[in-house]
Design a protein around this motif. Structure first.
Motif, short mmCIF file in Angstrom:
data_model
loop_
_atom_site.label_atom_id
_atom_site.label_comp_id
_atom_site.label_asym_id
_atom_site.label_seq_id
_atom_site.Cartn_x
_atom_site.Cartn_y
_atom_site.Cartn_z
N CYS A 177 0.83 -1.21 0.00
CA CYS A 177 0.00 0.00 0.00
C CYS A 177 0.86 1.26 0.00
N LYS A 181 0.89 4.25 -2.77
CA LYS A 181 0.65 5.64 -2.37
C LYS A 181 1.78 6.54 -2.84
N TYR A 185 -1.00 6.64 -6.41
CA TYR A 185 -2.27 5.90 -6.54
C TYR A 185 -2.95 5.77 -5.18
N THR A 186 -4.27 5.74 -5.18
CA THR A 186 -5.00 5.35 -3.98
C THR A 186 -4.87 3.85 -3.85
N ALA A 189 -9.62 1.58 -2.98
CA ALA A 189 -10.90 2.29 -3.09
C ALA A 189 -11.89 1.58 -2.18
N TYR A 245 -4.26 4.95 3.16
CA TYR A 245 -4.36 3.92 2.14
C TYR A 245 -5.78 3.77 1.59
N GLN A 247 -9.17 6.10 0.16
CA GLN A 247 -9.38 7.41 -0.45
C GLN A 247 -10.04 8.38 0.54
N SER A 250 -13.91 8.18 2.37
CA SER A 250 -14.25 6.80 2.01
C SER A 250 -15.63 6.40 2.55
N LEU A 261 -13.24 4.70 -9.58
CA LEU A 261 -11.82 4.98 -9.25
C LEU A 261 -10.92 3.88 -9.80
N LYS A 266 -7.19 5.22 -10.97
CA LYS A 266 -6.74 6.10 -9.89
C LYS A 266 -6.51 5.30 -8.62
N ALA A 267 -7.19 4.17 -8.51
CA ALA A 267 -7.01 3.27 -7.36
C ALA A 267 -6.48 1.94 -7.87
N VAL A 270 -9.86 -2.34 -5.13
CA VAL A 270 -11.17 -1.93 -4.63
C VAL A 270 -11.64 -2.98 -3.64
#
Length: 419
Positions: A177, A181, A185-186, A189, A245, A247, A250, A261, A266-267, A270
């Motif tokens: 993670c 980061k 990146y996230t 999600a 870690y 978004q 959330s 996402l 972007k993530a 999920v």
């Protein structure tokens, strides 16, 4: 006066004709009434995303069985969980219906609304070891159709680009993670507004509480949410959030927002399950996806590799007057050829024998059928208030509450329900 009466009668007859035409749709004959030769069965479920493929399959079924029409009604999942029992009671709705395992299955069973399917020939279409969630006292009351993996989906291409592989312990997961980061990146999600707490809790707790009877013990008072297994799980949720870690906002993110996402890359992960893959691919056909589960203990202490659920349990309404026709529809859906159409159109693994998976994701994730996975613990909670207290404590710690306090507040609800 006679002219007035004549007009009134004409208006009344016209109104009745319009009512007859508007109430049936595809479920009625051309006269607006069911004929002696043709019967209409009601099929109810919550999978709105499967509507189109079900329409395709229903058209095929009706063509092969011209004496039967299928009227499908789809409800939002939250509404369906709370109202399905009421819908089934009078026998006018849900001749064939889908049920969630766990608490909803138990509620419908206690109401005596499942017709016993034990011994029906089409039961053999299903994998014997994957339909146990639909059994009660050695009777097969419902047949789970979907085999779902309730654990995070990850972006394979992104992992490969950064040289990352799914880790086998908690420290490795945190390091993964952090790398994500640092690269902008996230990492995860998290759809905290709806499905996130109930989905992610399964893989987060699976090795913290490897005892498969932990939920039974929780509901009879032998185990508590204030015990180490749950407090540790909450503390790890808090750690993921505190380290950034998840978004921003959330807890205000819906599953649609979290899936977007992922689709927008972007993530990197999920917190959902395999059922999310088709929706993500629909938005981004080029993305390559697979599954992983966080291992929250040292690798040497891990018992389980992931989480599975057998769900979308097909049942026949015990109050229905069209049970034989309903059974014919379930037999049709469980035919390997028809089940293959459903599986590949929806991106779902199924419990049906002989299904041929054609999509890349389904072929790639089929390896999870060979892994040591555990049935989703959340669905084993038979009391809805207890289930909500557990997921609510996850939302509480992400919102800033101390894990021990959140666990204590949740246990109060458990105690009230036990007492």
């Amino acid at each position: 006066m006679k002219k007035f009466i004549g007009v009134a009668v004409f208006v009344l007859m016209l109104s009745l004709a319009l009512i007859g035409c508007s109430s049936g749709g595809s479920s009625e004959s051309s006269s607006g009434e069911e004929t002696d030769e043709q019967k209409t069965i009601s099929f109810i479920h919550w999978r709105g995303e499967d509507t189109e493929v079900f329409r395709e399959l229903i058209a095929k079924f009706e063509n092969e069985n011209p004496q039967i029409k299928v009227d499908m009604t789809v409800y939002p999942s939250e509404q369906y969980q709370s109202t399905a029992q009421t819908l089934l009671r009078d026998g006018n709705s849900g001749d064939v219906f889908a049920a969630f395992p766990g608490s909803q299955f138990q509620v419908i069973n206690r109401a005596g609304l499942f017709s016993d399917l034990t011994g029906e020939s089409f039961v053999e279409n299903f994998s014997e070891n994957l339909i146990q969630a639909g059994q009660f006292e050695k009777k097969q009351l419902a047949l789970p159709l979907q085999l779902v993996y309730n654990q995070p989906v990850y972006n394979v291409g992104l992992f490969e680009e950064l040289g990352l592989t799914p880790p086998n312990d908690w420290e490795g997961f945190l390091a993964l993670c952090e790398t994500l980061k640092e690269n902008g990146y996230t990492p995860i999600a998290f759809p905290g507004a709806d499905i996130g707490p109930g989905q992610f809790m399964n893989s987060m707790m699976m090795n913290n509480a490897p005892d498969e009877d932990i939920i039974v013990k929780l509901e009879n008072g032998e185990a508590k949410l204030t015990d180490e297994w749950w407090v540790k799980t909450l503390a790890q949720f808090k750690e993921l959030n505190d380290k950034g870690y998840l978004q921003e906002d959330s807890l205000g993110t819906s599953k649609e927002g979290a899936f977007a996402l992922m689709a927008q890359e972007k993530a990197a992960m999920v917190a959902a399950g395999s059922y999310a893959m088709a929706s993500i691919k629909e938005q981004n056909p080029d993305i390559k996806l697979n599954l992983l589960a966080p291992i929250t203990v040292p690798a040497s202490e891990a018992v389980y590799e992931g989480i599975h659920t057998t769900t979308f349990m097909l049942g026949v309404n015990a109050t229905s007057s069209k049970q034989e026709e309903a059974k014919q529809f379930i037999e049709f859906l469980s035919d390997p050829e028809n089940a293959s159409v459903y599986a590949n159109s929806t991106g779902q693994h199924l419990t049906v024998n002989g299904v041929e998976y054609t999509s890349e994701e389904l072929k790639d994730t089929a390896i999870w059928m060979e892994k040591h996975t555990r049935f989703q613990p959340r669905y084993l909670i038979s009391n809805a208030d207890i289930m909500n207290s557990a997921t609510g404590s996850i939302q509480a710690v992400i919102g800033g509450t101390d894990p021990e306090k959140a666990a204590s507040e949740a246990q109060k609800i458990v105690d009230q329900n036990i007492n």
